[in-house]
Design an enzyme around this catalytic site. Structure first.
Site, mmCIF file in Angstrom:
data_model
loop_
_atom_site.group_PDB
_atom_site.id
_atom_site.type_symbol
_atom_site.label_atom_id
_atom_site.label_comp_id
_atom_site.label_asym_id
_atom_site.label_seq_id
_atom_site.Cartn_x
_atom_site.Cartn_y
_atom_site.Cartn_z
ATOM 1 C CG ASP A 23 10.750 -19.124 29.254
ATOM 2 O OD1 ASP A 23 11.965 -18.434 29.496
ATOM 3 O OD2 ASP A 23 10.000 -18.428 28.613
ATOM 4 C CG ASP A 71 13.499 -7.446 29.834
ATOM 5 O OD1 ASP A 71 14.637 -8.183 28.954
ATOM 6 O OD2 ASP A 71 12.844 -7.960 30.579
#
Lengths: 193, 251
Positions: free
Chosen positions: B11, B130
């Site tokens: 990230d 997702d």
């Protein structure tokens, strides 16, 4: 050494330039015919779609320039495919340096062929010090057929040419700039030919 | 033979890696270049950077980061997060990213997939999905799983394949963060539904979970974050076990 990376608007020339730099070679990025002709070595990269890439080459009259180069030339990925006689992608006539056709993978395998696969049957000084069955990084949906100009083979559904050579012209389907230490060794072999 | 890929995911916020990465001897764990190189040395096959910057300035810093990573890294990497247009993609590719990953912008505007594929080739388009399993149906969610859409995973997968996506990165929201293993049944169904590579994500906790994702889930690659960042699993050990389980890996 004057090293030139051909930029004809098809693909990521930056990664190739960075990889050369890591090996201690400064490369000039250019699409100028005179700069190409005067280079000691030329890298001909390419990512994307064949017919539009070929159009870009022709638009800049670089097709004739590349074919007539006498110094070592390394085609990478789409660059190598455009050096072949013909590609099924957009039914495109290539430069015809290699007497090889480029075909689409049959749907018996996942397409694109993405990831690390092995090269074997290694020939020529490009692969000096490279072990058989070394892994290299590939991303492509079309492949060059096996021929007597093949200098490395990879298997994905079929056995195909992952490298080709004819006289001063070298082509690799894989990305030496993204193939870890093995890729750097191969690129270094070309740069020190 | 084509090897199965192991992909650590990092990230990024304002050009720095976030979430505690716990490597010994790493001077600056927030430096994406240093981390990326370390992962390449450890045997990672590819890296994914997910930009979680909330601001335009943050995204600009990411471009510089992408350039710096490309300069140093000799394996491929994907950048995702906040990509909304062909121009965004062009900027990332020009700075040296190999692939880009789009998620909510693809759901909002599926034609973006076709536009990117036409201009830069399918090989650089990863569509991230997702999904959450609700009443036996895998529903695509946005914004980290908080917003449900009307799209169903397998239909959406087929649609993105036809639009020119080169790969699918499937994260199961039911498994993500649990460390209980990947969503193998859904993964294997996804592999049967489309003929492009599938990257499994969400749920990695043990080495056996990776074995299962490849054997049962038929995944082409597996992505994980914390098990690698905290060195719960060393990539070299993982690949050794995969290899003894007859799973082709690059050792």
């Amino acid at each position: 050494m004057k090293l030139v990376i051909l930029d004809y608007g098809a693909g990521n020339v930056k990664s190739v330039q960075f990889a050369c730099k890591r090996l201690g070679f400064d490369a000039v990025i250019s699409n100028n015919a005179e700069v190409l002709k005067r280079a000691d070595k030329v890298i001909f990269p390419g990512v994307g779609e064949a017919s539009s890439a070929m159009k870009k080459l022709k638009g800049k009259q670089l097709d004739h320039v590349i074919k007539n180069l006498e110094q070592p030339v390394l085609g990478i990925c789409l660059g190598m495919q455009l050096m072949c006689r013909y590609t099924e992608e957009g039914t495109t006539q290539g430069l015809g340096i290699f007497d090889v056709s480029v075909k689409k993978f049959a749907p018996t395998v996942k397409v694109p062929h993405i990831g690390w696969n092995t090269i074997s049957g290694l020939k020529t000084s490009l692969f000096k010090g490279v072990s058989e069955a070394s892994y290299v990084y590939l991303v492509h949906s079309f492949y060059a057929e096996k021929s007597n100009e093949t200098t490395a083979l990879t298997t994905y559904g079929v056995d195909y040419s992952s490298a080709l050579q004819k006289a001063n012209f070298f082509g690799v389907q894989f990305h030496p700039e993204k193939s870890g230490d093995v890729g750097e060794l191969i690129l270094n072999n070309f740069l020190t030919l | 033979m084509l090897a199965k890929r192991i992909i650590p995911c990092l990230d990024i916020k304002n050009g720095r890696t976030v979430k505690g990465v716990n490597f010994v001897n790493l001077i600056d764990a927030g430096n994406p270049v240093e981390l990326a190189k370390r992962y390449a040395e450890k045997g990672a096959d590819e890296l994914v950077f997910l930009d979680i910057s909330a601001t335009q300035e943050g995204r600009q810093t990411t471009l510089t980061m992408v350039h710096d990573v490309a300069e140093q890294l000799n394996i491929p990497f994907t950048v995702g997060g906040g990509i909304n247009s062909v121009n965004d993609v062009e900027a990332l590719l020009k700075n040296g990213a190999d692939k880009i990953s789009i998620n909510s912008s693809a759901v909002r505007n599926p034609n973006l997939i076709a536009d990117i594929a036409r201009q830069f080739g399918s090989q650089c388009v990863v569509v991230a999905m997702d999904a959450k399993c609700i009443n036996n149906e895998w529903i695509i969610h946005l914004a980290g799983g908080t917003i449900p859409t009307r799209k169903e995973l397998f239909h959406w997968a087929k649609e993105v394949e036809l639009l020119g996506a080169g790969e699918i990165l499937f994260t199961s929201m039911n498994h993500d963060g649990t460390k209980n293993g990947f969503a193998n049944e859904a993964l294997s169904q996804l592999s049967k539904t489309v003929n492009i590579p599938i990257i499994a994500s969400g749920g990695a906790g043990t080495i056996q979970h990776f074995v299962d994702a490849f054997h049962i889930g038929k995944a082409d690659a597996a992505l994980a974050a914390s098990v690698f960042h905290f060195e719960d699993i060393e990539i070299a050990d993982l690949k050794q076990v995969l290899s003894t389980n007859n799973i082709e890996v690059r050792l």
